[in-house]
Structures are given as C-alpha cells and as structure tokens.
Design an enzyme around this catalytic site. Sequence first.
Site, PDB file in Angstrom:
ATOM      1  N   GLU A   1       0.458  -0.875   0.083  1.00 54.60           N
ATOM      2  CA  GLU A   1       0.067   0.072   0.195  1.00 54.60           C
ATOM      3  C   GLU A   1       0.871   1.492  -0.429  1.00 54.60           C
ATOM      4  O   GLU A   1       0.807   2.679  -0.605  1.00 54.60           O
ATOM      5  CB  GLU A   1      -1.123   0.114   1.243  1.00 54.60           C
ATOM      6  CG  GLU A   1      -2.009  -1.180   0.695  1.00 54.60           C
ATOM      7  CD  GLU A   1      -3.016  -0.478  -0.439  1.00 54.60           C
ATOM      8  OE1 GLU A   1      -2.959   0.546  -0.786  1.00 54.60           O
ATOM      9  OE2 GLU A   1      -3.556  -1.769  -0.782  1.00 54.60           O
TER      10      GLU A   1
ATOM     11  N   TYR B   1      -7.167   6.333   4.093  1.00 55.88           N
ATOM     12  CA  TYR B   1      -7.073   5.307   2.960  1.00 55.88           C
ATOM     13  C   TYR B   1      -6.726   4.003   3.426  1.00 55.88           C
ATOM     14  O   TYR B   1      -6.881   3.147   3.380  1.00 55.88           O
ATOM     15  CB  TYR B   1      -6.038   5.643   1.670  1.00 55.88           C
ATOM     16  CG  TYR B   1      -6.189   4.690   1.161  1.00 55.88           C
ATOM     17  CD1 TYR B   1      -7.557   3.980   0.172  1.00 55.88           C
ATOM     18  CD2 TYR B   1      -4.652   4.251   0.728  1.00 55.88           C
ATOM     19  CE1 TYR B   1      -7.052   3.001  -0.772  1.00 55.88           C
ATOM     20  CE2 TYR B   1      -4.403   2.777  -0.051  1.00 55.88           C
ATOM     21  CZ  TYR B   1      -5.676   2.610  -0.722  1.00 55.88           C
ATOM     22  OH  TYR B   1      -5.242   1.280  -1.360  1.00 55.88           O
TER      23      TYR B   1
ATOM     24  N   ASP C   1      -9.975   5.674  -2.707  1.00 53.12           N
ATOM     25  CA  ASP C   1      -8.858   6.109  -2.970  1.00 53.12           C
ATOM     26  C   ASP C   1      -8.948   6.623  -3.881  1.00 53.12           C
ATOM     27  O   ASP C   1     -10.170   7.073  -4.359  1.00 53.12           O
ATOM     28  CB  ASP C   1      -7.877   4.733  -3.464  1.00 53.12           C
ATOM     29  CG  ASP C   1      -8.003   4.240  -4.561  1.00 53.12           C
ATOM     30  OD1 ASP C   1      -9.487   4.325  -4.872  1.00 53.12           O
ATOM     31  OD2 ASP C   1      -7.133   3.974  -5.277  1.00 53.12           O
TER      32      ASP C   1
ATOM     33  N   CYS D   1     -13.723   2.346 -15.574  1.00 57.17           N
ATOM     34  CA  CYS D   1     -14.516   3.801 -14.949  1.00 57.17           C
ATOM     35  C   CYS D   1     -12.843   4.454 -14.960  1.00 57.17           C
ATOM     36  O   CYS D   1     -12.417   5.173 -13.983  1.00 57.17           O
ATOM     37  CB  CYS D   1     -14.499   3.722 -13.822  1.00 57.17           C
ATOM     38  SG  CYS D   1     -16.378   5.212 -13.468  1.00 57.17           S
TER      39      CYS D   1
ATOM     40  N   CYS E   1     -17.597   2.796 -20.411  1.00 61.59           N
ATOM     41  CA  CYS E   1     -19.026   2.098 -20.024  1.00 61.59           C
ATOM     42  C   CYS E   1     -20.021   1.073 -20.454  1.00 61.59           C
ATOM     43  O   CYS E   1     -20.508   0.735 -19.777  1.00 61.59           O
ATOM     44  CB  CYS E   1     -19.756   3.553 -19.870  1.00 61.59           C
ATOM     45  SG  CYS E   1     -19.424   4.771 -18.820  1.00 61.59           S
TER      46      CYS E   1
ATOM     47  N   CYS F   1     -18.943  -1.826 -18.392  1.00 61.06           N
ATOM     48  CA  CYS F   1     -18.846  -1.820 -17.060  1.00 61.06           C
ATOM     49  C   CYS F   1     -19.674  -2.707 -16.670  1.00 61.06           C
ATOM     50  O   CYS F   1     -20.777  -2.315 -17.059  1.00 61.06           O
ATOM     51  CB  CYS F   1     -18.788  -0.571 -16.515  1.00 61.06           C
ATOM     52  SG  CYS F   1     -18.930  -0.536 -15.273  1.00 61.06           S
TER      53      CYS F   1
ATOM     54  N   CYS G   1     -25.866   2.159 -13.202  1.00 59.34           N
ATOM     55  CA  CYS G   1     -25.228   3.620 -12.543  1.00 59.34           C
ATOM     56  C   CYS G   1     -25.606   4.587 -13.259  1.00 59.34           C
ATOM     57  O   CYS G   1     -26.734   5.358 -14.407  1.00 59.34           O
ATOM     58  CB  CYS G   1     -23.820   3.644 -13.600  1.00 59.34           C
ATOM     59  SG  CYS G   1     -22.599   5.220 -13.722  1.00 59.34           S
TER      60      CYS G   1
HETATM   61  S1  SF4 Z   1     -21.313   2.670 -15.753  1.00 54.31           S
HETATM   62 FE1  SF4 Z   1     -21.031   4.567 -14.715  1.00 54.31          FE
HETATM   63  S2  SF4 Z   1     -18.676   3.732 -12.884  1.00 54.31           S
HETATM   64 FE2  SF4 Z   1     -19.235   2.090 -15.289  1.00 54.31          FE
HETATM   65  S3  SF4 Z   1     -17.991   3.160 -16.373  1.00 54.31           S
HETATM   66 FE3  SF4 Z   1     -19.581   3.752 -16.635  1.00 54.31          FE
HETATM   67  S4  SF4 Z   1     -19.450   5.590 -15.525  1.00 54.31           S
HETATM   68 FE4  SF4 Z   1     -17.966   4.153 -14.842  1.00 54.31          FE
END
Ligand code: SF4
Length: 319
Positions: free
Chosen positions: A40, A120, A138, A187, A194, A197, A203
């Site tokens: 870390e 953190y 973080d 992200c 996205c 994701c 989201c």
């Molecule tokens: S869907 Fe939301 S959390 Fe996922 S990459 Fe896009 S902005 Fe980031």
Amino acid sequence: MLNKKLQTAQKSLLLWYSTDARSELPWRKTSNIYHIYLSEIMLQQTQVSRVEATYYPQFLKRFPTLKSLAASSLEDVFSMWSGLGYYRRAKNLHATAQLVGSALPKTKEELLQLPGIGKYTASAICSFGYKQIVSVVDTNIARVLARFFAKVDAKEKELWSLADAFLNIKSPTAHNLALMDLGAMVCLPKNPTCKVCPLHVECLGKDEADKYYKKKNIVYENKTLHYGIHVKNGSLAMQKSTKGMYKGMLELLCVENPHVDDLIGGFKHSVTRFRLDVKVYRLKNITKNVHWIALDSLENAPISSLTQKALRVYEGKLA
Ligand code: SF4
C-alpha cells in the site's frame, strides 16, 4: 438508490472481479499484514507494474519482516527505496516499524496514529489485511462512486459515506478491490468504457461521466538546480541532505558558482509539484566537508532518482 439496485450492482461487480487479472498481484495472494502494508505504501505514488516487478520483491528479500525493517538503519531502507521517489514514504515505513516492533495494530484508529498512515491506508490494511468490514476510498474508487451515484463535486466525507452505503458486507474485501480495479481499468478518468462496465445498468452518471469527475489543477513550480561532480581516487564527493524530501540521503554537491566549473550536461526532472531544470558540472575544487563514496558502491547507496540521473549525465549516458 434503492437497496435492490445496489445489491444487483454489488453482485455484478463481484462477478466481474472473479475474472480480473489483477487478483493475481502478489500482495493480494498473501495474508501477511506487513507485506500488504508495504504494498500500500509503495503503490501510493508508483505504478503497479514497477512495484510488482522490482521494488516489492527486492524490499521483502532485504527486509522480510517488520522486525527486520525496524532493526535496520534508515540508510539501508533508503538504499532499497532508491529510484522509487517520494522518500518520505520510506522514512515513515521505517519509523512505523520502529514504533510497533513486530506487528501492526488491528484497528483503524490505532493505525491512524502511525507515521504516514492516513485514512485510506488504515482502511486498506483493515480491509485487505485483516478482512474487516470497512469501506475503502482511493482516487480510483472516489471517481467510480461519484459517477455511479451521480454526485457533482462530492467532498471526501460524502464519498466515504457513499462507499459505506455501497459496501458489500458479505464480501467487503473483494468488493473494495473490485471497485479499485474498476476505476483503474474501466471507469477511467478520460473515456470510461461504460459499455463493458459491470455497473452500467445501475450507474446514474454513465451518460455524463465527465461531469462527475474533475481533475485537480496542480500548480507547478519551476526551479533550476546546479549539481557538481568531483571524483578522486575512484570515489565521489557527496553530501548528506539535512532538509526537505531527501533528508538523510546522499546527494551531489551544490555548485556555488556555475560560471567557474565545466558544464557537462543537463536534464529535466519532475518531482512532486516541482519541474526541475538540472545542470550538471564537473567541480574543480571542493571546499566543504564531504562524504567520499566509492563509485562501485553507489548502487547500494541511499541516493534519489534525481542523483542517479545526474550521475548518468556524468557517465555520458544522458545528454
Ligand atoms: S458505467 Fe458508470 S461506473 Fe461504469 S464506467 Fe461508466 S461511469 Fe464508470
């Protein structure tokens, strides 16, 4: 956000993490608290690949336990840290080892009392090391949370509350690691992907991801440094730094009058908020008390990457 949606997002996140290559990183495959703590600290300002390939294994070979680190000299620690930069980290690591002896405390509150351990790092040790049910934030996680919950200019306190709200208490460690990796790999600060994701469906910020992430404007300061090299009988004249970020380390002599000595070359170097223009000279005379360091032992001396670069100029490897 409704609990059901959060639960669906938690599950998708864990599923994605089960195929994540970063779960193979060495500090994720150990339960040794000292090793996790070391990783870390090293990762705070250094790329994962550099820490994994070189610094982490070398440091642990030299200091395999917290006890061995505590028993070492600061110079030894600096020499193993050489090239990693941000030497305050090494100093704090050493100071912490000397304070705790052979084991780190087990609570966040106690960890926060130790040098160089902030919110953190304390949370990361509790989550990744002690497997406690605590959230971690973080910079990567902060970005994911701000976008996921669509929060503009979210302050630190709010981000920690969002992390608590989203925490998967059944698998808190994997959840935190997954969020961290999602921020580092999907992200992203610019152009988040996205479409791939795992949090895409739930989201709230996916359509305006940039709106929820603002990079801090760092004000840089330009400085010119004049370093001198004087070699006699195979040894290099150096001085021990007594202040600033290199305190306790060996550095080249400063040139008092740049017009008198021969300019060998120079280079640009960035460190923290400083943009340095470094000039390297062959020093004709030395007037102050110096430490003579044999050239063939420099590899193990506590010197910074800035000094290493200046030496490469002297050796003719850097223009
Ligand atoms: S869907 Fe939301 S959390 Fe996922 S990459 Fe896009 S902005 Fe980031």
